[in-house]
Design a protein around this motif. Structure first.
Motif, PDB file in Angstrom:
ATOM      1  N   TYR A   3       0.817  -1.201   0.000  1.00 38.63           N
ATOM      2  CA  TYR A   3       0.000   0.000   0.000  1.00 38.63           C
ATOM      3  C   TYR A   3       0.853   1.253   0.000  1.00 38.63           C
ATOM      4  O   TYR A   3       0.590   2.219  -0.701  1.00 38.63           O
ATOM      5  N   TRP A 108      -5.131   4.282   5.472  1.00 35.58           N
ATOM      6  CA  TRP A 108      -5.521   2.891   5.783  1.00 35.58           C
ATOM      7  C   TRP A 108      -4.646   2.280   6.880  1.00 35.58           C
ATOM      8  O   TRP A 108      -4.814   1.117   7.219  1.00 35.58           O
ATOM      9  N   GLU A 109      -3.723   3.061   7.442  1.00 27.97           N
ATOM     10  CA  GLU A 109      -2.839   2.545   8.480  1.00 27.97           C
ATOM     11  C   GLU A 109      -3.365   2.922   9.868  1.00 27.97           C
ATOM     12  O   GLU A 109      -3.868   4.026  10.072  1.00 27.97           O
ATOM     13  N   ASP A 113      -2.803  -1.588  14.689  1.00 24.75           N
ATOM     14  CA  ASP A 113      -2.516  -2.746  13.833  1.00 24.75           C
ATOM     15  C   ASP A 113      -1.024  -3.055  13.834  1.00 24.75           C
ATOM     16  O   ASP A 113      -0.615  -4.220  13.912  1.00 24.75           O
ATOM     17  N   TYR A 122      -0.344  -5.114   6.869  1.00 21.92           N
ATOM     18  CA  TYR A 122      -1.196  -4.915   5.702  1.00 21.92           C
ATOM     19  C   TYR A 122      -0.768  -5.756   4.499  1.00 21.92           C
ATOM     20  O   TYR A 122      -1.093  -5.448   3.364  1.00 21.92           O
ATOM     21  N   GLU A 123      -0.069  -6.828   4.778  1.00 23.73           N
ATOM     22  CA  GLU A 123       0.322  -7.755   3.720  1.00 23.73           C
ATOM     23  C   GLU A 123      -0.670  -8.913   3.643  1.00 23.73           C
ATOM     24  O   GLU A 123      -1.320  -9.264   4.627  1.00 23.73           O
ATOM     25  N   GLY A 127      -4.418  -8.660   5.445  1.00 22.48           N
ATOM     26  CA  GLY A 127      -3.898  -7.305   5.545  1.00 22.48           C
ATOM     27  C   GLY A 127      -4.638  -6.341   4.637  1.00 22.48           C
ATOM     28  O   GLY A 127      -4.926  -5.202   5.016  1.00 22.48           O
ATOM     29  N   GLN A 128      -4.952  -6.791   3.423  1.00 21.07           N
ATOM     30  CA  GLN A 128      -5.698  -5.947   2.504  1.00 21.07           C
ATOM     31  C   GLN A 128      -7.106  -5.668   3.024  1.00 21.07           C
ATOM     32  O   GLN A 128      -7.610  -4.544   2.910  1.00 21.07           O
ATOM     33  N   ARG A 130      -7.944  -5.592   6.136  1.00 16.33           N
ATOM     34  CA  ARG A 130      -7.760  -4.682   7.271  1.00 16.33           C
ATOM     35  C   ARG A 130      -7.565  -3.248   6.775  1.00 16.33           C
ATOM     36  O   ARG A 130      -8.166  -2.294   7.305  1.00 16.33           O
ATOM     37  N   ALA A 131      -6.749  -3.087   5.754  1.00 14.80           N
ATOM     38  CA  ALA A 131      -6.516  -1.763   5.187  1.00 14.80           C
ATOM     39  C   ALA A 131      -7.792  -1.179   4.591  1.00 14.80           C
ATOM     40  O   ALA A 131      -8.069   0.024   4.729  1.00 14.80           O
ATOM     41  N   ASN A 134      -9.996   0.135   7.352  1.00 14.84           N
ATOM     42  CA  ASN A 134      -9.465   1.389   7.887  1.00 14.84           C
ATOM     43  C   ASN A 134      -9.727   2.551   6.941  1.00 14.84           C
ATOM     44  O   ASN A 134     -10.039   3.665   7.375  1.00 14.84           O
TER      45      ASN A 134
END
Length: 205
Positions: A3, A108-109, A113, A122-123, A127-128, A130-131, A134
């Motif tokens: 990201y 998105w951070e 997290d 966010y890997e 992770g995607q 989660r981003a 957010n």
């Protein structure tokens, strides 16, 4: 990280572009196709509830100074559909591009997290997701489900945080946070687009 490495170079290229085209298809936030698009400019405006057929989705992308935020909103169907619904009045608080670019972390951070999951927060597929959650929270923290919006009237954003505005030195200031409203870019049938000089504290929503 994916990201961090992809989104801002893409958005920077977008800001330098002289031609924009509306992208009606939804894309993940790390897609090159996310580049915020601008629809053909429209000069028609009206007060919310008037006879004009122009709506928020028609005008949100018209101002280049907020096209990063406009691009983010199109990632989330419920939000886009709200802007397209002439029966749902909304005030969009759109931060200028430079305010988003100047954030200490990406929209998105979330520091929590990173505390829990480390640098790889966010890997991968989780992770995607989660981003994406957010980023949606960031967008919803800048959407007020009402218009017109009276001074001092305390309302909740789509993210749930309470918000109001005050008059100061001939302008408007969003509270909490003392965020100046640069201008009201559009007044249309189902709401208004306010351009903010800063970003709301979305992490607390």
């Amino acid at each position: 990280m994916r990201y961090t490495s992809l989104i801002y170079p893409i958005l920077t290229i977008s800001l330098a572009s002289t031609a924009y085209a509306r992208n009606k298809q939804q894309h993940p936030i790390n897609s090159p196709l996310l580049t915020p698009a601008m629809p053909p400019p429209s000069s028609s405006t009206s007060t919310p509830g008037g006879d004009s057929t122009v709506i928020l989705s028609d005008v949100l992308g018209n101002d280049r100074s907020i096209n990063i935020f406009a691009g983010f909103t199109r990632d989330f169907a419920p939000i886009s559909k709200r802007f397209e619904d002439s029966s749902l009045n909304t005030t969009i608080l759109a931060p200028i591009n430079s305010a988003i670019m100047g954030l200490p972390r990406k929209p998105w951070e979330d520091l929590e997290d990173y505390d829990k999951l480390g640098a790889e927060a966010y890997e991968g597929g989780d992770g995607q997701d989660r981003a994406q959650r957010n980023l949606r929270r960031f967008v919803e923290a800048h959407v007020v489900p009402a218009s017109p919006w009276k001074e001092g009237e305390k309302l909740k954003t789509l993210a749930g945080g309470e918000i109001w505005w005050e008059s100061r030195d001939g302008g408007k200031v969003i509270q909490p946070g003392n965020i100046e409203v640069s201008s009201i870019a559009s007044k249309v049938h189902n709401g208004e687009v306010w351009i903010l000089k800063g970003v709301r504290n979305y992490a607390s929503q």
